[in-house]
Design a protein around this motif. Sequence first.
Motif, PDB file in Angstrom:
ATOM      1  N   GLN A  23      39.916  42.873  35.069  1.00 38.88           N
ATOM      2  CA  GLN A  23      41.111  42.319  34.358  1.00 38.88           C
ATOM      3  C   GLN A  23      41.313  40.923  34.615  1.00 38.88           C
ATOM      4  O   GLN A  23      42.222  40.191  34.152  1.00 38.88           O
ATOM      5  N   GLU A  24      40.715  40.579  35.979  1.00 39.70           N
ATOM      6  CA  GLU A  24      41.084  39.097  36.143  1.00 39.70           C
ATOM      7  C   GLU A  24      39.949  38.177  35.374  1.00 39.70           C
ATOM      8  O   GLU A  24      40.331  36.952  34.997  1.00 39.70           O
ATOM      9  N   MET A  25      38.753  38.570  34.794  1.00 41.51           N
ATOM     10  CA  MET A  25      38.028  37.846  34.234  1.00 41.51           C
ATOM     11  C   MET A  25      38.370  37.199  32.797  1.00 41.51           C
ATOM     12  O   MET A  25      39.033  37.894  31.963  1.00 41.51           O
ATOM     13  N   LEU A  26      37.778  36.188  32.553  1.00 45.63           N
ATOM     14  CA  LEU A  26      38.080  35.460  31.316  1.00 45.63           C
ATOM     15  C   LEU A  26      37.242  36.059  30.048  1.00 45.63           C
ATOM     16  O   LEU A  26      36.109  36.539  30.543  1.00 45.63           O
ATOM     17  N   LYS A  27      37.738  35.831  28.939  1.00 44.49           N
ATOM     18  CA  LYS A  27      37.009  36.594  27.823  1.00 44.49           C
ATOM     19  C   LYS A  27      35.960  35.892  27.726  1.00 44.49           C
ATOM     20  O   LYS A  27      34.725  36.252  27.302  1.00 44.49           O
ATOM     21  N   ASP A  28      35.994  34.326  27.461  1.00 48.73           N
ATOM     22  CA  ASP A  28      35.022  33.612  27.310  1.00 48.73           C
ATOM     23  C   ASP A  28      33.746  33.426  28.354  1.00 48.73           C
ATOM     24  O   ASP A  28      34.255  33.096  29.407  1.00 48.73           O
ATOM     25  N   PRO A  29      32.642  34.275  28.156  1.00 50.23           N
ATOM     26  CA  PRO A  29      31.649  34.025  29.164  1.00 50.23           C
ATOM     27  C   PRO A  29      31.311  33.130  29.898  1.00 50.23           C
ATOM     28  O   PRO A  29      31.121  32.892  31.076  1.00 50.23           O
ATOM     29  N   ALA A  30      31.410  31.949  29.184  1.00 50.81           N
ATOM     30  CA  ALA A  30      30.922  30.416  29.683  1.00 50.81           C
ATOM     31  C   ALA A  30      31.919  29.817  30.651  1.00 50.81           C
ATOM     32  O   ALA A  30      31.834  29.561  31.602  1.00 50.81           O
ATOM     33  N   LEU A  31      33.372  30.178  30.244  1.00 48.37           N
ATOM     34  CA  LEU A  31      34.513  29.712  31.197  1.00 48.37           C
ATOM     35  C   LEU A  31      34.218  30.589  32.293  1.00 48.37           C
ATOM     36  O   LEU A  31      34.702  30.261  33.360  1.00 48.37           O
ATOM     37  N   GLU A  32      34.267  31.998  31.970  1.00 51.48           N
ATOM     38  CA  GLU A  32      34.012  32.934  33.048  1.00 51.48           C
ATOM     39  C   GLU A  32      33.171  32.453  34.271  1.00 51.48           C
ATOM     40  O   GLU A  32      33.188  32.596  35.500  1.00 51.48           O
ATOM     41  N   ALA A  33      31.753  32.261  33.534  1.00 54.27           N
ATOM     42  CA  ALA A  33      30.686  31.658  34.600  1.00 54.27           C
ATOM     43  C   ALA A  33      31.116  30.422  35.272  1.00 54.27           C
ATOM     44  O   ALA A  33      30.829  30.351  36.780  1.00 54.27           O
ATOM     45  N   GLU A  50      34.254  34.044  53.981  1.00 53.64           N
ATOM     46  CA  GLU A  50      33.945  34.473  52.687  1.00 53.64           C
ATOM     47  C   GLU A  50      34.394  33.439  51.652  1.00 53.64           C
ATOM     48  O   GLU A  50      35.266  32.914  51.786  1.00 53.64           O
ATOM     49  N   THR A  51      33.653  33.528  50.464  1.00 53.59           N
ATOM     50  CA  THR A  51      34.464  32.809  49.286  1.00 53.59           C
ATOM     51  C   THR A  51      35.309  33.551  48.658  1.00 53.59           C
ATOM     52  O   THR A  51      35.286  34.595  48.771  1.00 53.59           O
ATOM     53  N   ILE A  52      36.222  32.855  48.016  1.00 49.22           N
ATOM     54  CA  ILE A  52      37.372  33.662  47.414  1.00 49.22           C
ATOM     55  C   ILE A  52      36.557  34.738  46.256  1.00 49.22           C
ATOM     56  O   ILE A  52      37.147  35.397  45.593  1.00 49.22           O
ATOM     57  N   ASP A  53      35.570  34.321  45.947  1.00 49.47           N
ATOM     58  CA  ASP A  53      34.674  35.141  44.796  1.00 49.47           C
ATOM     59  C   ASP A  53      34.215  36.247  45.598  1.00 49.47           C
ATOM     60  O   ASP A  53      34.235  37.368  44.574  1.00 49.47           O
ATOM     61  N   GLU A  54      34.128  36.396  46.822  1.00 47.99           N
ATOM     62  CA  GLU A  54      33.610  37.681  47.344  1.00 47.99           C
ATOM     63  C   GLU A  54      34.715  38.476  48.100  1.00 47.99           C
ATOM     64  O   GLU A  54      34.580  39.413  48.565  1.00 47.99           O
ATOM     65  N   SER A  55      35.878  37.826  48.381  1.00 48.23           N
ATOM     66  CA  SER A  55      36.791  38.319  49.174  1.00 48.23           C
ATOM     67  C   SER A  55      37.675  39.116  48.134  1.00 48.23           C
ATOM     68  O   SER A  55      38.348  39.015  47.191  1.00 48.23           O
ATOM     69  N   HIS A  56      38.171  40.351  49.127  1.00 47.03           N
ATOM     70  CA  HIS A  56      39.175  41.268  48.653  1.00 47.03           C
ATOM     71  C   HIS A  56      40.623  40.985  49.301  1.00 47.03           C
ATOM     72  O   HIS A  56      41.574  41.660  48.885  1.00 47.03           O
ATOM     73  N   ALA A  57      40.774  39.901  49.768  1.00 42.74           N
ATOM     74  CA  ALA A  57      41.995  39.614  50.421  1.00 42.74           C
ATOM     75  C   ALA A  57      43.105  39.329  49.233  1.00 42.74           C
ATOM     76  O   ALA A  57      42.538  38.625  48.204  1.00 42.74           O
ATOM     77  N   GLU A  58      44.036  39.444  49.191  1.00 38.07           N
ATOM     78  CA  GLU A  58      45.055  39.143  47.918  1.00 38.07           C
ATOM     79  C   GLU A  58      45.295  37.807  47.706  1.00 38.07           C
ATOM     80  O   GLU A  58      45.310  37.336  46.569  1.00 38.07           O
ATOM     81  N   ARG A  64      41.703  33.106  42.891  1.00 40.18           N
ATOM     82  CA  ARG A  64      40.709  33.374  41.706  1.00 40.18           C
ATOM     83  C   ARG A  64      41.525  33.410  40.315  1.00 40.18           C
ATOM     84  O   ARG A  64      40.756  32.528  39.430  1.00 40.18           O
ATOM     85  N   ILE A  65      42.639  33.785  40.189  1.00 41.06           N
ATOM     86  CA  ILE A  65      43.265  33.791  39.094  1.00 41.06           C
ATOM     87  C   ILE A  65      43.733  32.535  38.872  1.00 41.06           C
ATOM     88  O   ILE A  65      43.516  31.917  37.646  1.00 41.06           O
ATOM     89  N   LEU A  66      44.312  31.589  39.891  1.00 45.81           N
ATOM     90  CA  LEU A  66      44.845  30.347  39.682  1.00 45.81           C
ATOM     91  C   LEU A  66      43.332  29.534  39.300  1.00 45.81           C
ATOM     92  O   LEU A  66      43.740  28.762  38.264  1.00 45.81           O
ATOM     93  N   VAL A  67      42.037  29.841  39.636  1.00 47.01           N
ATOM     94  CA  VAL A  67      41.113  29.057  39.258  1.00 47.01           C
ATOM     95  C   VAL A  67      40.983  29.278  37.824  1.00 47.01           C
ATOM     96  O   VAL A  67      40.636  28.297  36.829  1.00 47.01           O
ATOM     97  N   ARG A  68      41.155  30.385  37.331  1.00 48.36           N
ATOM     98  CA  ARG A  68      40.821  30.753  35.858  1.00 48.36           C
ATOM     99  C   ARG A  68      41.878  30.219  35.127  1.00 48.36           C
ATOM    100  O   ARG A  68      41.636  29.600  34.031  1.00 48.36           O
ATOM    101  N   GLU A  69      43.161  30.229  35.516  1.00 51.53           N
ATOM    102  CA  GLU A  69      44.404  29.682  34.679  1.00 51.53           C
ATOM    103  C   GLU A  69      44.051  28.301  34.591  1.00 51.53           C
ATOM    104  O   GLU A  69      44.187  27.551  33.420  1.00 51.53           O
ATOM    105  N   ARG A  70      43.444  27.383  35.668  1.00 48.59           N
ATOM    106  CA  ARG A  70      43.230  25.883  35.495  1.00 48.59           C
ATOM    107  C   ARG A  70      41.926  25.565  34.499  1.00 48.59           C
ATOM    108  O   ARG A  70      42.222  24.523  33.859  1.00 48.59           O
ATOM    109  N   ILE A  71      41.120  26.525  34.620  1.00 46.84           N
ATOM    110  CA  ILE A  71      39.950  26.384  33.822  1.00 46.84           C
ATOM    111  C   ILE A  71      40.249  26.655  32.248  1.00 46.84           C
ATOM    112  O   ILE A  71      39.972  25.694  31.284  1.00 46.84           O
TER     113      ILE A  71
END
Lengths: 158, 192
Positions: A23-33, A50-58, A64-71
């Motif tokens: 549910q975090e992922m972006l619909k556009d595969p290019a933007l998600e990549a 860990e990178t935020i990509d690997e981490s399960h910390a809240e 990660r969500i912020l990164v996607r919002e900014r993108i």
Amino acid sequence: MKRLALLAATLFLSTAALAVEPQEMLKDPALEARARDVSKGIRCVQCQNETIDESHAEIARDMRILVRERITAGDSNQQILDYMVSRYGDYVLLKPRFMASTLILWFGPLLVFVIGGFVVASRLQLRGQAVAPLTPEEEQALASLAEASLSDSGDKAS
Amino acid sequence: MAETPATAPAPKRWPYVIPLVAILALGGVFVKRLLDIETGAVDPKLLPTVLISTPIPDFDLQALPGRGQALSRNDLNGEVSLINVWGSWCVACAYEHPVLMEIAATGEVPIHGIAWRDEPAKSLGWLAKNGDPYTRVGQDPASKAAIALGVVAAPETFLVDKQGVIRYKQNGVITRADWEHKIRPLIAQLKK
């Protein structure tokens, strides 16, 4: 055969145990990549190795969500990284920036290589000197030693 | 007696000590660091705060339902204030809470709360149970303000001056000693 296929599927498809939830992922595969790419360069501030990509910390999830919002909002990758650095410092980057305080990180290995090169070169030079041709006196001394040892062994043999 | 043949100068021995000395020095650095962590002189989990002396970032948070005043960047102008990031899930915050109550009781500085990653009902329940030292409380369910403030782990507390500039940040629990010796004198100074 079916079982085998199932086993193979479990083994090979389960390796993608991602921290990134669907549910975090972006619909556009290019933007998600792009988001994945940026996330892999940002360190989780709570778990640190860990990178935020690997981490399960809240907090990593929220980053990660912020990164996607900014993108989605049209920020460039660099703008997102700059924002994170402005909040958390250079610490948050997994790839250190090129600046005065990180010169040793970037050039340290090269420095070690150059120093090592000098050491090896000087060693080789020393060895080269050791096989320099003998002086006439040395030749003579060697010849007389060889003669002496030959006559010695001759004595024993007879 | 024959002349002894000239021998090549013996290779210098001292350079061989260099690696040994280097390794020992490096080992010394590591041991020092480990001891510092052991004694608590250094906390490896503590990040340097880059936001000291910078204006507090913009944020606009909703109020807890039924509690009144929300919290935004503009509420911080004109007076010295403390901003405390907490959560009902945060064990250390429970430990810190009595000190916040004491600070609030002095009336020297308003404390604003950022309810970080929490459900409003839980935040309100916590305040009802433990007491409410906060002037304003804003909800930050998705870490928007927390990330803008470079928050790593609750509790964290920011001291903001009249112009809205961050002057001090407490990583972790504020103890009575922190309040008496660091934060209180700073507030007195900033109020002048």
